[in-house]
Design a protein around this motif. Structure first.
Motif, PDB file in Angstrom:
ATOM      1  N   GLY A  64       0.777  -1.228   0.000  1.00 21.75           N
ATOM      2  CA  GLY A  64       0.000   0.000   0.000  1.00 21.75           C
ATOM      3  C   GLY A  64       0.810   1.279   0.000  1.00 21.75           C
ATOM      4  N   PHE A  65       2.137   1.175  -0.199  1.00 20.88           N
ATOM      5  CA  PHE A  65       2.985   2.360  -0.281  1.00 20.88           C
ATOM      6  C   PHE A  65       2.992   2.904  -1.706  1.00 20.88           C
ATOM      7  N   LEU A  66       3.108   4.216  -1.828  1.00 20.50           N
ATOM      8  CA  LEU A  66       3.126   4.866  -3.134  1.00 20.50           C
ATOM      9  C   LEU A  66       4.563   4.937  -3.656  1.00 20.50           C
ATOM     10  N   ALA A  67       4.873   4.148  -4.653  1.00 20.33           N
ATOM     11  CA  ALA A  67       6.228   4.097  -5.206  1.00 20.33           C
ATOM     12  C   ALA A  67       6.373   5.126  -6.324  1.00 20.33           C
ATOM     13  N   VAL A  68       6.233   6.409  -5.953  1.00 15.55           N
ATOM     14  CA  VAL A  68       6.439   7.489  -6.912  1.00 15.55           C
ATOM     15  C   VAL A  68       7.781   8.150  -6.633  1.00 15.55           C
ATOM     16  N   ARG A  69       8.443   8.585  -7.684  1.00 19.40           N
ATOM     17  CA  ARG A  69       9.764   9.195  -7.568  1.00 19.40           C
ATOM     18  C   ARG A  69       9.620  10.674  -7.231  1.00 19.40           C
ATOM     19  N   ALA A  70      10.464  11.139  -6.319  1.00 18.38           N
ATOM     20  CA  ALA A  70      10.474  12.534  -5.904  1.00 18.38           C
ATOM     21  C   ALA A  70      11.871  13.106  -6.103  1.00 18.38           C
ATOM     22  N   GLU A  71      11.951  14.316  -6.660  1.00 18.84           N
ATOM     23  CA  GLU A  71      13.234  14.944  -6.954  1.00 18.84           C
ATOM     24  C   GLU A  71      13.226  16.394  -6.500  1.00 18.84           C
ATOM     25  N   ALA A  72      14.388  16.881  -6.048  1.00 18.99           N
ATOM     26  CA  ALA A  72      14.548  18.277  -5.630  1.00 18.99           C
ATOM     27  C   ALA A  72      15.709  18.896  -6.388  1.00 18.99           C
ATOM     28  N   TYR A  73      15.477  20.103  -6.912  1.00 21.25           N
ATOM     29  CA  TYR A  73      16.490  20.831  -7.665  1.00 21.25           C
ATOM     30  C   TYR A  73      16.650  22.229  -7.074  1.00 21.25           C
ATOM     31  N   ILE A  74      17.894  22.698  -6.992  1.00 16.08           N
ATOM     32  CA  ILE A  74      18.185  24.086  -6.642  1.00 16.08           C
ATOM     33  C   ILE A  74      18.955  24.696  -7.805  1.00 16.08           C
ATOM     34  N   ASN A  75      18.389  25.742  -8.367  1.00 16.46           N
ATOM     35  CA  ASN A  75      18.991  26.412  -9.530  1.00 16.46           C
ATOM     36  C   ASN A  75      19.347  25.419 -10.630  1.00 16.46           C
ATOM     37  N   GLY A  76      18.436  24.455 -10.835  1.00 19.96           N
ATOM     38  CA  GLY A  76      18.594  23.486 -11.907  1.00 19.96           C
ATOM     39  C   GLY A  76      19.440  22.281 -11.574  1.00 19.96           C
ATOM     40  N   GLU A  77      20.067  22.250 -10.399  1.00 15.35           N
ATOM     41  CA  GLU A  77      20.929  21.133 -10.023  1.00 15.35           C
ATOM     42  C   GLU A  77      20.184  20.161  -9.115  1.00 15.35           C
ATOM     43  N   LEU A  78      20.210  18.885  -9.466  1.00 17.36           N
ATOM     44  CA  LEU A  78      19.564  17.858  -8.653  1.00 17.36           C
ATOM     45  C   LEU A  78      20.317  17.699  -7.336  1.00 17.36           C
ATOM     46  N   VAL A  79      19.604  17.903  -6.210  1.00 20.82           N
ATOM     47  CA  VAL A  79      20.240  17.770  -4.895  1.00 20.82           C
ATOM     48  C   VAL A  79      19.652  16.634  -4.076  1.00 20.82           C
TER      49      VAL A  79
ATOM     50  N   LEU B 116      12.228   7.584  -3.435  1.00 20.08           N
ATOM     51  CA  LEU B 116      10.901   7.036  -3.690  1.00 20.08           C
ATOM     52  C   LEU B 116      10.040   7.280  -2.454  1.00 20.08           C
ATOM     53  N   VAL B 117       8.823   7.748  -2.658  1.00 19.27           N
ATOM     54  CA  VAL B 117       7.925   8.018  -1.534  1.00 19.27           C
ATOM     55  C   VAL B 117       7.581   6.733  -0.794  1.00 19.27           C
ATOM     56  N   SER B 118       7.742   5.586  -1.438  1.00 19.21           N
ATOM     57  CA  SER B 118       7.472   4.295  -0.797  1.00 19.21           C
ATOM     58  C   SER B 118       8.466   3.977   0.309  1.00 19.21           C
ATOM     59  N   ASN B 119       9.486   4.830   0.529  1.00 23.11           N
ATOM     60  CA  ASN B 119      10.408   4.636   1.644  1.00 23.11           C
ATOM     61  C   ASN B 119       9.868   5.206   2.955  1.00 23.11           C
ATOM     62  N   MET B 120       8.633   5.666   2.965  1.00 23.26           N
ATOM     63  CA  MET B 120       7.975   6.086   4.201  1.00 23.26           C
ATOM     64  C   MET B 120       7.877   4.912   5.172  1.00 23.26           C
ATOM     65  N   GLY B 121       7.877   5.217   6.464  1.00 28.31           N
ATOM     66  CA  GLY B 121       7.697   4.171   7.458  1.00 28.31           C
ATOM     67  C   GLY B 121       6.275   3.653   7.547  1.00 28.31           C
ATOM     68  N   TRP B 122       5.307   4.460   7.117  1.00 24.10           N
ATOM     69  CA  TRP B 122       3.887   4.106   7.147  1.00 24.10           C
ATOM     70  C   TRP B 122       3.244   4.584   5.849  1.00 24.10           C
ATOM     71  N   PRO B 123       2.335   3.815   5.244  1.00 26.48           N
ATOM     72  CA  PRO B 123       1.599   4.319   4.085  1.00 26.48           C
ATOM     73  C   PRO B 123       0.562   5.352   4.516  1.00 26.48           C
ATOM     74  N   PHE B 124       0.106   6.149   3.575  1.00 28.04           N
ATOM     75  CA  PHE B 124      -0.790   7.257   3.905  1.00 28.04           C
ATOM     76  C   PHE B 124      -2.067   6.849   4.640  1.00 28.04           C
ATOM     77  N   PRO B 125      -2.751   5.732   4.277  1.00 27.84           N
ATOM     78  CA  PRO B 125      -3.960   5.391   5.032  1.00 27.84           C
ATOM     79  C   PRO B 125      -3.711   5.235   6.527  1.00 27.84           C
ATOM     80  N   GLU B 126      -2.519   4.749   6.897  1.00 23.55           N
ATOM     81  CA  GLU B 126      -2.194   4.609   8.314  1.00 23.55           C
ATOM     82  C   GLU B 126      -1.945   5.976   8.954  1.00 23.55           C
ATOM     83  N   LEU B 127      -1.379   6.915   8.208  1.00 28.70           N
ATOM     84  CA  LEU B 127      -1.215   8.266   8.737  1.00 28.70           C
ATOM     85  C   LEU B 127      -2.572   8.914   8.988  1.00 28.70           C
ATOM     86  N   VAL B 128      -3.495   8.722   8.057  1.00 32.99           N
ATOM     87  CA  VAL B 128      -4.832   9.288   8.230  1.00 32.99           C
ATOM     88  C   VAL B 128      -5.519   8.673   9.439  1.00 32.99           C
TER      89      VAL B 128
END
Length: 324
Positions: free
Chosen positions: A211-226, A230-242
């Motif tokens: 039930g984890f969301l395996a979507v990729r997340a990326e952060a860039y500062i001034n065009g550089e990937l920092v 994967l959001v699926s590395n959360m300790g709990w899936p969202f339904p459990e947080l809710v």
């Protein structure tokens, strides 16, 4: 479906659907808030009604935050983030045993929300940071539960998702949390949500077996990937947080629940802890921060000039006398 709020070329506030590269206002003067109350079923009926309605190109409008949240709970659900940030704050990497026992969150300010494209005016600080997060948006519908939800019910009230940037003044945050409260002024000056709400049904292909969301997340500062994770590395899936948020409390349409910062460079604070210093450097005026999450798109903001605030005096010594 994608739900959004925007300003038209004449400055009018509008709310509606994003369809392909255009926007279509809701019929009957409805708003994102009222659509959330109806739930996904009601949203689908509205979406079917506007298919032939006139559209305005996204290039002609300015997106705003996709909702005005009723509350914002921000969790800290990524172990890797806690490891890195604790190294910077405490001098050693440490995840408290209590972190594993149950999800932890704080409430933040729903009145300082911005959208993609906004210039962020931070407080005067020395360690300005971003935080890359995925946020769940709560919806309603007939007989939608609000209190003491189980996990299945928690899943049923998730209307959709958006990207969250929990802007952070780390030096202010570090001081106030020494008092065992907060974060407060290190956080509540700004949060970005956007670019729109994508309904939960569109994320079904990304769900793993647990039930984890395996979507990729990326952060860039001034065009550089920092940072990337994967959001699926959360300790709990969202339904459990809710479900946890609803314990002896309520979750209602318009509530926003942040995942907490993703690991592997989801914020500068984690990297400072791992690198043993301010590398990469804190955000500064003019820096462009772009956050990308698979299935949602991206938000981008520029750091503006710090905003000075009137001073507050330090605590004064008191006599502690008990009678006037």
């Amino acid at each position: 479906m994608k739900l959004a709020r925007w300003t038209d070329p004449d400055g009018t506030l509008s709310e509606g659907f994003v369809i392909d590269d255009a926007v279509v206002p809701f019929p009957d003067g409805m708003t994102v808030a009222s659509v959330l109350e109806q739930g996904l079923g009601g949203a689908q009926k509205l979406f079917d009604r506007v298919q032939s309605a006139p559209r305005t190109s996204l290039s002609h409008i300015q997106l705003l935050a996709p909702l005005t949240p009723t509350t914002v709970r921000d969790f800290v659900a990524f172990e890797e983030h806690v490891e890195g940030v604790s190294a910077g704050v405490e001098g050693k990497s440490n995840v408290a045993a209590e972190w594993y026992e149950a999800p932890t969150f704080y409430f933040t300010n729903p009145h300082t929300i911005s959208g993609t494209g906004a210039v962020i005016g931070p407080p005067v600080c020395e360690r300005l940071d971003f935080e890359l997060e995925l946020a769940a948006v709560i919806g309603g519908g007939p007989d939608a539960p609000e209190s003491n939800l189980d996990v299945d019910q928690g899943e049923s009230v998730i209307f959709g998702y958006c990207i969250m940037n929990d802007w952070s003044a780390r030096d202010l945050q570090a001081r106030e949390m020494q008092v065992r409260l907060g974060p407060a002024k290190g956080k509540d000056f700004g949060m970005t949500l956007g670019p729109w709400i994508v309904t939960a049904d569109e994320f079904a292909p990304y769900l793993d077996a647990e039930g984890f969301l395996a979507v990729r997340a990326e952060a860039y500062i001034n065009g550089e990937l920092v940072g990337e994770d994967l959001v699926s590395n959360m300790g709990w899936p969202f339904p459990e947080l809710v479900a946890y948020a609803s314990r002896n409390s309520r979750v209602v349409p318009g509530d926003v629940l942040g995942s907490g910062t993703v690991g592997n460079g989801g914020c500068l604070g984690e990297l400072w802890g791992r690198n043993g210093g301010l590398t990469p450097p804190p955000l500064n005026v003019g820096d462009a921060v772009r956050l990308v999450i698979e299935g949602l798109g991206e938000i981008q903001n520029t750091v503006g000039a710090p905003v000075p605030a009137p001073p507050i005096p330090a605590a004064r010594p008191r006599t502690r006398q008990r009678r006037r």
